[in-house]
Write an enzyme that holds these catalytic residues in place. Structure first.
Site, PDB file in Angstrom:
ATOM      1  N   GLY B 303       0.834  -1.208   0.000  1.00 29.07           N
ATOM      2  CA  GLY B 303       0.000   0.000   0.000  1.00 29.07           C
ATOM      3  C   GLY B 303       0.860   1.247   0.000  1.00 29.07           C
ATOM      4  O   GLY B 303       1.914   1.304  -0.639  1.00 29.07           O
ATOM      5  N   SER B 304       0.410   2.224   0.788  1.00 30.23           N
ATOM      6  CA  SER B 304       1.052   3.537   0.720  1.00 30.23           C
ATOM      7  C   SER B 304       2.511   3.530   1.149  1.00 30.23           C
ATOM      8  O   SER B 304       3.255   4.441   0.798  1.00 30.23           O
ATOM      9  CB  SER B 304       0.280   4.519   1.589  1.00 30.23           C
ATOM     10  OG  SER B 304      -1.053   4.568   1.149  1.00 30.23           O
ATOM     11  N   THR B 305       2.921   2.553   1.951  1.00 34.17           N
ATOM     12  CA  THR B 305       4.332   2.545   2.356  1.00 34.17           C
ATOM     13  C   THR B 305       5.240   2.404   1.138  1.00 34.17           C
ATOM     14  O   THR B 305       6.405   2.782   1.171  1.00 34.17           O
ATOM     15  CB  THR B 305       4.632   1.395   3.324  1.00 34.17           C
ATOM     16  OG1 THR B 305       4.099   0.193   2.788  1.00 34.17           O
ATOM     17  CG2 THR B 305       4.044   1.660   4.688  1.00 34.17           C
TER      18      THR B 305
END
Lengths: 390, 711
Positions: B303-305
């Site tokens: 995801g956003s990581t």
């Protein structure tokens, strides 16, 4: 009857066998004795005690006038039957315990049977070709006794008893066909007995398929073969058997011959066989030479006893016969078997002396052997006085 | 000759009745016997001469036995030589009933030493078998006592068994040995060959009962004890991670969770925690699932990581100016093929920096749209995605990173926000470590020294540089962005006064394996970051799998991250190895010294003290040890009473008031996990006021007031 000296070959054979017995019982039992009794000498001590009693009994047998028993042998027979009845039916065990005295009933009974057969056969030779009043009474007592032994239960001893009885009947003037037909009548019940008791059947099965059953009933006999085989020609050396370290069960009793094979090698085993051959041949020669029919039957019975026990015991250890617990005369550890072997030895020696001086004519192989011995003895005697004269 | 025999027989016949029959039959009998003896002689010849060799070998095989002398398995330590796994020596007591001289006396003496009744011992000793075990797992002291009695027939056998004094702590990293001392997982499995050593052998002769035959010496070889491992794990950090992770997983009703703490400068794994865990001492009582070191075996879409890869590419390959580039965030809805990408919060125009800080999917996709797939792929690969990190633990997963030829039209867009890729928590930790370490990716490792059984080091693991991923300036710029994320972006829930934290949240929808589409009710909550941002010493990744109370990385993982950072930073002197080395404490001798307990949960500290047979006293009724007396690494004896001072109840729920302003009421209540909190609501719609203020510790006693107004 004129007296003469005992058969020295017989005498020497007996004593050498006893000596081998002492040594081998010690060698074969020491580990077992230490493991279970905490004393290396446990079995040796008892063996020597039995042997001591045996030698006394041997002396008594040697000096006992057995011909006096002629006509009275029914008394010991009934005594033997009574003991067997007590052991086989009442207590149902092989050993009889009377206070401090304990003995195997079958050994006593066998002695009385041989005595009775010898007496009865020698007196009734004229009727023996008839079945009903000749052969049958003997067979009856034999089978009665065997049945009582079987009831203990002791299958192998009963089998040996019958074998000795049949041999004694066979050398008597009975008709062979009578024996054969009677024997055939006993085949089905015999098979029944084997089939009905699983352990006997298993022994027979493991005898027929030895490789299948190395852990079970075949284990003992396989270990026995390993003992013989690892001994080789010269053996691993006295007291150096490793098979006796609990690999071979009954090492000092029924399988002592295997330990002899391992420690003393082929040389040792052939030597022991040789001694038994000497006993057999000398016994047979006494039977051939004696003019007294009672003595002849006794001699045949006793010689058969030695030869059969030696043969069957060795055959079992070599997997030539199914496993049974029979001692090797004079060598296996103690007990009444040893005591009675000594008694038989004393009797045989007595008969050898009685027949020793009988004039012998050349002819049969036995007489040839006898003559050869006689000649040698005379030649020895011829040499000996000369020595003395010097 | 026959004639002569006949003559003899005739003569006998004349003399006695039946004599003729007898002589012939006696001769037959004699021949019978002699043939029998001859047969036996032949058989003897066959057995004793022909088959001699065969039987001789059989006899030897029966006789010769090989006995294995077990080797002691190596010890596994943490970095301060706190024992994680050790082979304990114990003894099994056996009896050879036949050799026992006085059964009654022996049983009486033994029952005095052992906790077994006299009757039970007696019945055991009267068994028929040649050897009976009477007792297992006797301590060496007890074994000595028994040995002194000099009882006959009593045998003591030395045995080893694995013991994990720290129980659950670090269990998935250390692994376990099963009850037959066979390695099952973790370091035990990976280093099994070294740990195991080599058992010795002795050959001896044995009789059929199993007795050794005396006076026969045979060559023996001594056992070679196994090597010991000194790991990079720090027990204190490990327990902090495990405690906080457990609290987070439980409070958010998640399926599982992982946390990884690395030293970005070296790649040393300082702690690696997974929940649910297991106790390797009784591994068989736990589901096999719990043995798994999820931090390296389980892959999730990051995801956003993963957006930091996009950031790295934009900065380095496309010279992005973070503050000048403006992206249109389409008011939170953006059509990508048949699917609509949405932001967690609608944005209009954001600078690139803001797009990262606020984690706008649409903004990042727009930045990434002009990327060359190959360049993007290369950077992702350089950060270590799609390849195993090479950590010295078994069963590592490589994750998924498709090569450009496999990309669809929208793959690059999806990948730029962390979909269509999959990574293990460790891979993410290592990638963030590269940013913290001025753009250099280090290889993570767990074992830093291998020592032989005398304590002599055999091998020392030096830090391994994998590659430079980005330039140092780029890494510095990325760090700034990540600090911004925590200070005024989505990562604000990880914000901690006094510590500069760089990090990134992540929330990924889980791919439903049955349908092949993303689910809206199953998420993975991430927080990855490092601290102190100026001079990073720790990289920390927290992953919570399928939380059911709140799902955003900022709601679930970031607070846990913050709690861990708070406890680590708050440690007295922050017991880093360098400082302990300065204190002059040698690794090998620390075992006589007191463990650093400060910062540990009270239960963990109790376990450690109990496993060391130290007496202790707990002062206060908090959950965390904030002070210990005597101090860590001071010398202790059995008589020492360790005092543990615990904090007040502040952290008991581990909760602080989140920032709720701007959320809808429903979202706010979801974040609060209202179960054990009393919440008073005024109005409806969007929260615009909250009491108490964000960051205040909250518990059931405090009344929470939310003031809302319609949007």
């Amino acid at each position: 009857m004129k007296k003469s000296s005992v058969d020295p070959y017989l005498l020497i054979s007996f004593f050498v066998l006893m000596l081998i017995g002492i040594i081998m019982v010690y060698s074969a039992s020491a580990f077992y004795a230490r493991q279970y009794w905490g004393n290396n000498l446990f079995f040796l001590k008892r063996h020597l005690m039995w042997l001591f009693l045996g030698l006394i009994a041997m002396g008594m047998a040697y000096s006992f006038p057995f011909e006096k028993l002629k006509g009275y042998s029914a008394i010991p027979l009934f005594l033997g039957l009574a003991i067997l009845f007590y052991a086989g039916i009442i207590t149902r065990q092989r050993w009889v315990y009377w206070g401090p005295i304990h003995f195997q009933a079958v050994d006593v009974a066998k002695f009385t049977l041989i005595l009775f057969f010898a007496d009865s056969l020698s007196r009734k030779e004229k009727f023996l070709h008839r079945y009903a009043d000749g052969l049958f009474p003997h067979l009856f007592y034999l089978m009665l006794m065997a049945a009582l032994v079987l009831a203990q239960p002791d299958f192998s001893s009963a089998f040996m008893l019958i074998l000795i009885g049949i041999i004694m009947l066979y050398v008597a003037p009975v008709r062979v066909q009578h024996l054969v037909f009677t024997g055939l009548a006993f085949v089905p019940p015999l098979i029944g007995v084997v089939l009905l008791s699983p352990y006997k059947l298993q022994r027979v099965v493991s005898f027929l398929n030895p490789e299948k059953d190395l852990k079970g009933a075949g284990y003992q006999v396989f270990q026995s073969l390993v003992s013989f085989g690892s001994g080789g020609i010269t053996g691993v050396g006295f007291a150096r058997s490793t098979q006796k370290m609990f690999y071979l069960p009954e090492a000092h009793t029924d399988f002592i011959f295997a330990i002899i094979g391992e420690e003393l090698g082929l040389i040792g085993t052939l030597f022991v066989i040789g001694l038994f051959v000497v006993i057999t041949v000398r016994g047979i020669s006494i039977a051939l030479r004696t003019t007294d029919r009672f003595t002849m039957y006794l001699t045949v019975g006793i010689t058969s006893h030695f030869a059969l026990y030696a043969l069957i015991n060795m055959m079992v250890t070599l997997r030539l016969a199914p496993a049974t617990g029979l001692p090797l005369p004079f060598i296996s550890y103690g007990g009444t078997a040893l005591l009675f072997s000594c008694v038989y030895a004393g009797m045989l020696l007595r008969f050898s002396r009685e027949t020793g001086k009988k004039p012998v004519r050349s002819g049969s192989p036995a007489t040839k052997i006898y003559n050869w011995n006689q000649n040698r003895r005379e030649s020895l005697q011829r040499v000996a006085p000369k020595k003395r004269r010097r | 000759m026959f004639k002569k025999m006949q003559k003899q027989i005739n003569r006998n016949r004349n003399r006695v009745p039946g004599g003729e029959v007898s002589s012939t039959r006696i001769m037959v009998l004699a021949i019978f016997f002699l043939v029998g003896f001859l047969l036996i002689g032949i058989k003897l010849f066959l057995v004793q001469v022909v088959e001699h060799t065969k039987y001789k070998n059989i006899a030897r095989n029966h006789l010769e036995h090989q006995r294995e002398i077990p080797a002691q398995r190596g010890t596994i330590w943490d970095r301060h030589h706190q024992t994680l796994a050790v082979d304990l020596i114990h003894f099994s007591l056996g009896v050879r009933p036949r050799l026992v001289q006085d059964v009654g006396k022996t049983a009486r003496l033994l029952s005095r030493i052992l906790d077994i009744s006299y009757q039970k011992l007696l019945s055991r000793m009267k068994k028929q078998s040649p050897f009976v075990y009477v007792a297992h797992r006797l301590s060496p002291e007890k074994a000595n006592e028994i040995r002194k009695l000099r009882l006959k027939g009593v045998v003591l056998e030395k045995r080893f068994s694995r013991y994990y004094p720290m129980k659950e702590i670090g269990a998935q990293v250390v692994g376990y040995c099963d009850f037959d001392n066979q390695a099952g997982a973790g370091l035990e499995l990976k280093y099994d060959e070294l740990l195991r050593g080599k058992p010795g052998k002795s050959i001896f002769l044995r009789d059929a009962l199993g007795n050794q035959i005396p006076n026969l010496d045979f060559p023996t070889s001594d056992p070679i004890n196994g090597m010991s491992l000194e790991t990079t794990i720090d027990l204190v950090y490990q327990s902090i991670l495990e405690e906080e992770l457990k609290a987070t997983v439980l409070s958010h009703k998640a399926l599982s969770g992982s946390a990884v703490l690395l030293d970005p400068r070296t790649g040393e794994v300082l702690a690696m925690a997974n929940y649910p865990g297991y106790d390797p001492n009784r591994y068989n009582q736990f589901p096999v699932d719990h043995y798994r070191n999820r931090a390296i075996t389980d892959v999730y879409e990051p995801g956003s990581t993963f957006k930091m890869v996009t950031l790295a590419v934009a900065l380095e390959a496309y010279a992005l100016n973070l503050d000048k580039k403006i992206v249109n965030c389409e008011n939170g809805k953006y059509r990508l093929g048949r699917k609509v990408i949405s932001d967690h919060q609608p944005f209009k125009y954001l600078t690139a920096r803001q797009a990262f800080e606020r984690s706008s999917n649409i903004g990042i996709i727009k930045l990434a749209q002009k990327f060359s797939p190959l360049v993007f792929f290369r950077y992702a690969r350089d950060f270590g995605f799609g390849t195993m990190t090479g950590i010295d633990l078994p069963a590592e997963a490589s994750g998924i990173l498709h090569t450009p030829d496999q990309y669809s039209k929208y793959s690059l867009s999806y990948m730029s926000i962390g979909y269509e890729v999959a990574a293990t928590p460790l891979q993410i930790a290592a990638a963030y470590g590269a940013i913290a370490n001025q753009g250099i990716l280090m290889q993570p490792f767990v074992v830093r020294r291998i020592l032989d059984d005398t304590g002599q080091p055999m091998k020392e693991q030096q830090p391994v540089i994998i590659r430079r991923v980005v330039k140092a300036e780029t890494a510095e710029k990325m760090k700034e962005v990540l600090v911004g994320v925590v200070e005024h972006g989505t990562g604000h829930t990880a914000y901690l006064e006094g510590v500069k934290i760089a990090g990134k949240t992540g929330t990924a929808q889980k791919l439903d394996e049955a349908t092949g589409s993303y689910t809206s009710n199953r998420h993975v909550a991430y927080f990855a970051g490092f601290f102190p941002a100026d001079k990073p010493r720790f990289v920390l990744v927290v992953v919570v799998n399928s939380p059911r109370r709140g799902y955003y990385g900022s709601q679930v993982a970031a607070p846990a991250f913050k709690d861990i950072v708070e406890r680590i930073i708050g440690l007295p002197g922050n017991s880093t190895p360098t400082e302990i080395e300065q204190a002059g404490v040698q690794w090998a001798s620390t075992q006589q010294f007191l463990v650093p307990l400060e910062g540990m949960g009270i239960k963990t500290a109790q376990n450690i003290l109990e496993s060391r047979d130290l007496r202790y006293e707990i002062i206060g009724n908090g959950n965390i040890v904030y002070k210990q007396e005597p101090a860590a690494y001071s010398e202790v004896t059995e008589k020492t009473k360790v005092k543990l001072f615990t904090e007040g109840n502040v952290k008991s729920t581990g909760k602080r008031m989140p920032k709720l302003k701007g959320l809808t009421l429903r979202e706010a209540l979801q974040v609060l996990n209202t179960q054990d909190l009393t919440v008073k609501v005024e109005g409806s719609g969007i929260v615009y006021k909250q009491y108490p203020a964000p960051g205040t510790p909250i518990s059931s006693k405090i009344e929470i007031k939310l003031v809302c107004k319609p949007s």
